[in-house]
Design a protein around this motif. Sequence first.
Motif, short mmCIF file in Angstrom:
data_model
loop_
_atom_site.label_atom_id
_atom_site.label_comp_id
_atom_site.label_asym_id
_atom_site.label_seq_id
_atom_site.Cartn_x
_atom_site.Cartn_y
_atom_site.Cartn_z
N CYS A 55 76.43 39.99 33.91
CA CYS A 55 76.30 41.49 33.86
C CYS A 55 74.93 42.07 33.04
O CYS A 55 74.52 43.17 33.26
N ASN A 60 74.59 40.66 39.72
CA ASN A 60 75.74 41.56 39.61
C ASN A 60 77.02 41.22 39.65
O ASN A 60 78.04 41.63 39.66
N CYS A 66 80.00 39.61 37.88
CA CYS A 66 80.46 39.48 36.33
C CYS A 66 81.30 38.04 36.44
O CYS A 66 82.21 37.84 37.29
N ASN A 120 82.27 45.02 36.16
CA ASN A 120 80.93 44.90 35.10
C ASN A 120 81.58 44.91 33.80
O ASN A 120 81.95 45.81 33.21
#
Length: 188
Positions: free
Chosen positions: A112, A118, A120, A105
Amino acid sequence: MENQRGFKTAGKSIRCKAAVCRNPGKPLVIEEIEVEPPHAWEIRIKILCTSLCHSDITFWEISTGPYAVSPRIFGHEAVGVVESVGEHVEEVEEGDMVVPVFHPNCRECRDCKSQKGNECSIFGKQVTTKMPRDATSRFKGMDGEDLHHFFHVSSFSEYTVVDVVNVVKISPDIPVDKACLLSCGVST
């Protein structure tokens, strides 16, 4: 920070023990290795507790393809204390309790920052056998050979180096045997 013998270790390589996979599917070998100090945006962690995940076993058994690399240090569920930090690290400092996580992250990319995803977009799709920013290893065998990383964590070592995007600071009040499960088992 000081190692077990009372020597200052920040900025220096550390010799420690690790469980090394030399051949897929074969028993791990406890070896003395060298762990380099962290580079910029990296931290070195003294592992306090680690656990075995089914993913470790799955990748340990793989003998062909891009993820079948040896020698390698497995482990990605852990908790530890920050031993030293590289340049540009502001999120944690020496002595902080942390959970290394294989899912990065960066805290800056669109994904992010999103409430919906989620993965990245900067570090999320990289091969997981080297450090994410420079594709090198921080582990060496005593003969100087590079040892591969696993999921950017490699917690089957007394010390490991991770990128700051692969770590979460936690309260020192959380029991280490439970905190180590947060990095994979609980989150997945």
